[in-house]
Scaffold this motif. Sequence first.
Motif, mmCIF file in Angstrom:
data_model
loop_
_atom_site.group_PDB
_atom_site.id
_atom_site.type_symbol
_atom_site.label_atom_id
_atom_site.label_comp_id
_atom_site.label_asym_id
_atom_site.label_seq_id
_atom_site.Cartn_x
_atom_site.Cartn_y
_atom_site.Cartn_z
ATOM 1 N N ARG A 67 0.817 -1.222 0.000
ATOM 2 C CA ARG A 67 0.000 0.000 0.000
ATOM 3 C C ARG A 67 0.844 1.262 0.000
ATOM 4 N NH1 ARG A 67 -4.169 -1.597 4.951
ATOM 5 N NH2 ARG A 67 -5.530 -3.051 3.781
ATOM 6 N N LYS A 68 2.163 1.110 0.198
ATOM 7 C CA LYS A 68 3.075 2.248 0.388
ATOM 8 C C LYS A 68 2.675 3.052 1.629
ATOM 9 C CE LYS A 68 5.236 1.520 -3.648
ATOM 10 N NZ LYS A 68 4.443 0.467 -4.304
ATOM 11 N N ASP A 69 2.141 2.336 2.613
ATOM 12 C CA ASP A 69 1.735 2.942 3.890
ATOM 13 C C ASP A 69 2.860 2.671 4.889
ATOM 14 O OD1 ASP A 69 0.419 3.988 6.061
ATOM 15 O OD2 ASP A 69 -1.047 2.352 6.219
ATOM 16 N N LEU A 70 3.905 3.489 4.812
ATOM 17 C CA LEU A 70 5.128 3.211 5.550
ATOM 18 C C LEU A 70 5.079 3.791 6.955
ATOM 19 C CD1 LEU A 70 7.678 3.900 2.684
ATOM 20 C CD2 LEU A 70 6.305 1.852 3.134
ATOM 21 N N GLY A 71 5.607 3.019 7.905
ATOM 22 C CA GLY A 71 5.589 3.446 9.302
ATOM 23 C C GLY A 71 6.138 2.343 10.185
ATOM 24 N N VAL A 72 5.599 2.218 11.385
ATOM 25 C CA VAL A 72 6.115 1.247 12.353
ATOM 26 C C VAL A 72 6.086 -0.170 11.796
ATOM 27 C CG1 VAL A 72 5.744 0.221 14.619
ATOM 28 C CG2 VAL A 72 5.497 2.686 14.330
ATOM 29 N N THR A 73 5.006 -0.536 11.101
ATOM 30 C CA THR A 73 4.872 -1.920 10.631
ATOM 31 C C THR A 73 5.905 -2.267 9.572
ATOM 32 O OG1 THR A 73 3.236 -1.284 8.953
ATOM 33 C CG2 THR A 73 2.401 -1.967 11.125
ATOM 34 N N THR A 74 6.346 -1.281 8.799
ATOM 35 C CA THR A 74 7.320 -1.557 7.738
ATOM 36 C C THR A 74 8.752 -1.258 8.164
ATOM 37 O OG1 THR A 74 7.031 0.655 6.806
ATOM 38 C CG2 THR A 74 5.617 -1.095 5.927
ATOM 39 N N ASP A 75 8.911 -0.624 9.315
ATOM 40 C CA ASP A 75 10.240 -0.214 9.770
ATOM 41 C C ASP A 75 10.898 -1.225 10.700
ATOM 42 O OD1 ASP A 75 9.913 2.098 8.356
ATOM 43 O OD2 ASP A 75 9.537 3.386 10.077
ATOM 44 N N THR A 76 10.133 -2.169 11.223
ATOM 45 C CA THR A 76 10.641 -3.078 12.243
ATOM 46 C C THR A 76 11.437 -4.218 11.633
ATOM 47 O OG1 THR A 76 8.724 -2.577 13.633
ATOM 48 C CG2 THR A 76 9.994 -4.546 14.187
ATOM 49 N N ASN A 77 12.651 -4.430 12.136
ATOM 50 C CA ASN A 77 13.485 -5.553 11.714
ATOM 51 C C ASN A 77 12.903 -6.834 12.300
ATOM 52 O OD1 ASN A 77 15.431 -7.571 11.475
ATOM 53 N ND2 ASN A 77 17.131 -6.177 11.781
ATOM 54 N N PRO A 78 12.497 -7.800 11.452
ATOM 55 C CA PRO A 78 11.854 -9.010 11.985
ATOM 56 C C PRO A 78 12.780 -9.873 12.829
ATOM 57 C CG PRO A 78 12.318 -9.244 9.650
ATOM 58 C CD PRO A 78 12.598 -7.811 9.995
ATOM 59 N N GLY A 79 14.094 -9.676 12.677
ATOM 60 C CA GLY A 79 15.028 -10.486 13.443
ATOM 61 C C GLY A 79 15.434 -9.879 14.768
ATOM 62 N N SER A 80 14.842 -8.745 15.117
ATOM 63 C CA SER A 80 15.269 -8.050 16.325
ATOM 64 C C SER A 80 14.811 -8.749 17.606
ATOM 65 C CB SER A 80 14.760 -6.603 16.313
ATOM 66 O OG SER A 80 13.350 -6.566 16.213
#
Length: 198
Positions: free
Chosen positions: A59-72
């Motif tokens: 959706r190009k709705d960038l924010g917390v959900t797209t910024d989080t490293n899944p391996g963190s």
Amino acid sequence: MTDTTPTLDLGPQTAVVARLAEGVTDEQLADPTPCPEYAVRNVLAHLVHLTVAFRDAGRKDLGVTTDTNPGSTLPELGQGWREELPKVLGELAEAWRDPAAWTGMTRAGGVDLPGEIAGLVATDELVIHGWDLARATGQSYAPDPAALRICHDFLAAAADDPDRGEIFGPVVPVEEDAALLDRAVGLSGREPGWTRVS
């Protein structure tokens, strides 16, 4: 979007993953999976998180959900996952039916990348983690053939990438005439013969 951009309807594969998730019992949530650090509940939690992230990336709705490293951190499963996962899987498929999802730049896992690459990564995640879930819970698995082909080709292209270790494990050799799914699984760094008693 170029003439060679491999757009794909993710709906058939998201439906496969949703059916697998529905077949998981509460008693299986602590069982091991082909991902050494992940129990079934962690794979399910990862599926929830990645689905939301790639939905928003499409959706190009960038924010917390797209910024989080899944391996963190190790993903933990929320109480409402049985309702949430099929819902967001459907939303993911719908987001990527828009040709604009495959164009321009977007972000997922805190990484900026072209839309068409994000679509390939989403496809790979759905196919390979679908296999993880099926193997860990003793369910049969028949991924969407178009998604499987794109997943395999994406992984094959990345096989010699020196940075692949940040995302995938070492390639597991598989016979050239093995089933396409087994070859894709091997390219992802998994042992195609993995079973729950491994």
